[in-house]
Design an enzyme around this catalytic site. Structure first.
Site, PDB file in Angstrom:
ATOM      1  N   SER A 186       0.852  -1.188   0.000  1.00  0.00           N
ATOM      2  CA  SER A 186       0.000   0.000   0.000  1.00  0.00           C
ATOM      3  C   SER A 186       0.886   1.235   0.000  1.00  0.00           C
ATOM      4  O   SER A 186       1.610   1.456  -0.961  1.00  0.00           O
ATOM      5  CB  SER A 186      -0.943  -0.028   1.212  1.00  0.00           C
ATOM      6  OG  SER A 186      -1.824   1.064   1.186  1.00  0.00           O
ATOM      7  N   THR A 187       0.857   2.038   1.054  1.00  0.00           N
ATOM      8  CA  THR A 187       1.650   3.268   1.103  1.00  0.00           C
ATOM      9  C   THR A 187       3.132   2.964   0.873  1.00  0.00           C
ATOM     10  O   THR A 187       3.718   2.151   1.581  1.00  0.00           O
ATOM     11  CB  THR A 187       1.481   3.950   2.470  1.00  0.00           C
ATOM     12  OG1 THR A 187       0.092   4.093   2.749  1.00  0.00           O
ATOM     13  CG2 THR A 187       2.151   5.311   2.481  1.00  0.00           C
ATOM     14  N   HIS A 213      -2.830  -1.155  -3.107  1.00  0.00           N
ATOM     15  CA  HIS A 213      -3.950  -0.255  -2.851  1.00  0.00           C
ATOM     16  C   HIS A 213      -3.784   1.014  -3.687  1.00  0.00           C
ATOM     17  O   HIS A 213      -2.841   1.781  -3.488  1.00  0.00           O
ATOM     18  CB  HIS A 213      -4.000   0.124  -1.371  1.00  0.00           C
ATOM     19  CG  HIS A 213      -4.185  -1.042  -0.460  1.00  0.00           C
ATOM     20  ND1 HIS A 213      -3.965  -0.969   0.898  1.00  0.00           N
ATOM     21  CD2 HIS A 213      -4.572  -2.319  -0.701  1.00  0.00           C
ATOM     22  CE1 HIS A 213      -4.216  -2.147   1.454  1.00  0.00           C
ATOM     23  NE2 HIS A 213      -4.578  -2.983   0.491  1.00  0.00           N
ATOM     24  N   MET A 307       0.112   1.091   5.170  1.00  0.00           N
ATOM     25  CA  MET A 307      -0.674   1.312   6.388  1.00  0.00           C
ATOM     26  C   MET A 307      -1.718   0.210   6.547  1.00  0.00           C
ATOM     27  O   MET A 307      -2.158  -0.390   5.573  1.00  0.00           O
ATOM     28  CB  MET A 307      -1.375   2.672   6.330  1.00  0.00           C
ATOM     29  CG  MET A 307      -0.446   3.853   6.533  1.00  0.00           C
ATOM     30  SD  MET A 307      -1.359   5.394   6.775  1.00  0.00           S
ATOM     31  CE  MET A 307      -2.039   5.655   5.142  1.00  0.00           C
ATOM     32  N   ASP A 310      -3.952  -5.147   5.953  1.00  0.00           N
ATOM     33  CA  ASP A 310      -4.395  -5.993   4.846  1.00  0.00           C
ATOM     34  C   ASP A 310      -3.323  -7.012   4.479  1.00  0.00           C
ATOM     35  O   ASP A 310      -2.155  -6.667   4.312  1.00  0.00           O
ATOM     36  CB  ASP A 310      -4.721  -5.124   3.629  1.00  0.00           C
ATOM     37  CG  ASP A 310      -5.325  -5.928   2.486  1.00  0.00           C
ATOM     38  OD1 ASP A 310      -5.988  -6.948   2.752  1.00  0.00           O
ATOM     39  OD2 ASP A 310      -5.120  -5.534   1.326  1.00  0.00           O
TER      40      ASP A 310
END
Length: 368
Positions: A186-187, A213, A307, A310
């Site tokens: 993600s991030t 994401h 973050m 998941d």
């Protein structure tokens, strides 16, 4: 108290963002109306986090970001248009050192802030905890401190759009694939994917499936960028496509990617976002479907920067069922949320710095 610098050439956006973060609490806020003003505030205000508009007069967002990362590195969240060009520029910003991005609202901006506001606050709070690599562009920072002239990078220009690959033209799968690699991030994920995929050879023996994401308009440009950077063939999954070795399958943003089985063999299938999962594309759902179709012992799971949590639950189950799992180490993760949750749950067989994950994957995958 988090010191936040809001950089935007729109007085309305500056006011709305100021009100948003004031209501959220915990922020000391300063404003800049363009890139040059932002650089002045960078040294006077000394922000912990910057939100940075892409399109500004005098000094645009990418050029300003480039200066921030050399003069006084700090976490930057880009505010970008949700367009093909906006996606290209945002991916370039992430490669320059931005830690995250969010869509810039269009139309009736004040009405959309109620929807976008909580997400922006969450991203900025996450960015405040982000880790910037200390060695990144260290030579440029040292030259600046010594007063030496800076070697300016070539101007960044968006890559022209490329027609998406028609998966119906892919060659038929010669036989059932023996296993698969499932990746969640993600991030900070796009640069981490660069580091993971670039060292892998074109004849890597298993397909690689990625849940990053991202918004739907960004994952196509991400796939095409990765396809240019690495020897593997990289596709965004927008329709059912057979799995093949040496291929990377990127989940379409705001949807999910699952594995399914057809008469021809294993398939990468796009699926509507499942309500029971908070983040999309969902790493948990991808891993679970892969375990159902391939079996844990023929899977390698990799969880990198991001973050939230998941992927941690599903990859822990994967590890307990006999699969292999790799978590990115805390010292290299921009945000050690997702891989950290995997480690804390006891689901990480290996905890590896980013620059060593590809080598570990090559050691675990079967030889061809």
């Amino acid at each position: 108290m988090t010191r936040l610098l809001v950089v935007d050439d729109s007085a309305l956006m500056r006011r709305l963002l100021g009100e948003l973060f004031t209501r959220a609490g915990g922020f000391e806020i300063a404003f800049a109306r363009d890139g040059l003003d932002a650089l002045r505030q960078l040294h006077a205000f000394k922000p912990d986090v910057v939100t940075l508009d892409v399109h500004m007069p005098e000094l645009d967002g990418l050029s300003c970001l480039d200066r921030i990362m050399v003069e006084r590195p700090c976490p930057v969240v880009m505010v970008s248009a949700m367009t093909e060009e906006g996606a290209q520029v945002t991916l370039e910003a992430l490669s320059l050192g931005a830690v995250d991005f969010i869509a810039k609202p269009t139309g009736a901006i004040s009405l959309k802030m109620d929807v976008l506001g909580p997400k922006l606050v969450e991203k900025v709070q996450g960015a405040a905890r982000a880790r910037l690599p200390r060695a990144r562009r260290l030579a440029e920072r040292l030259r600046l401190r010594r007063g030496e002239p800076r070697q300016r990078p070539a101007p960044v220009r968006p890559v022209p759009p490329v027609a998406p690959v028609d998966v119906t033209d892919l060659p038929p799968l010669p036989g059932e694939v023996e296993g698969a690699v499932v990746v969640g991030c993600s991030t900070g994920g796009p640069p981490a994917l660069d580091a993971l995929l670039a060292p892998l050879p074109a004849n890597f023996p298993w397909p690689i499936l990625v849940a990053q994401h991202m918004p739907a308009s960004f994952t196509g440009p991400l796939a095409r960028r990765l396809d240019r950077l690495c020897a593997l063939r990289v596709l965004e999954v927008v329709q059912p496509v057979p799995l093949a070795p040496g291929h990377v399958y990127i989940a379409k943003g705001e949807a999910d990617l699952i594995l399914g089985r057809r008469p021809a063999g294993l398939m990468a299938l796009p699926a509507p976002a499942a309500a029971e999962h908070r983040w999309h594309p969902s790493a948990d759902r991808l891993v679970t479907s892969a375990m159902e179709q391939v079996g844990a012992r023929r899977l390698i799971g990799i969880l990198m920067t991001g973050m939230g949590s998941d992927g941690a639950a599903a990859m822990t189950a994967l590890r307990h069922a006999g699969g292999r799992t790799i978590a990115e180490a805390e010292e290299t993760a921009v945000v050690w949320g997702m891989p950290g949750e995997l480690v804390h749950a006891g689901g990480a067989e290996f905890v590896v710095p980013l620059d060593g994950i590809a080598a570990r994957l090559l050691a675990l995958a079967p030889a061809r």
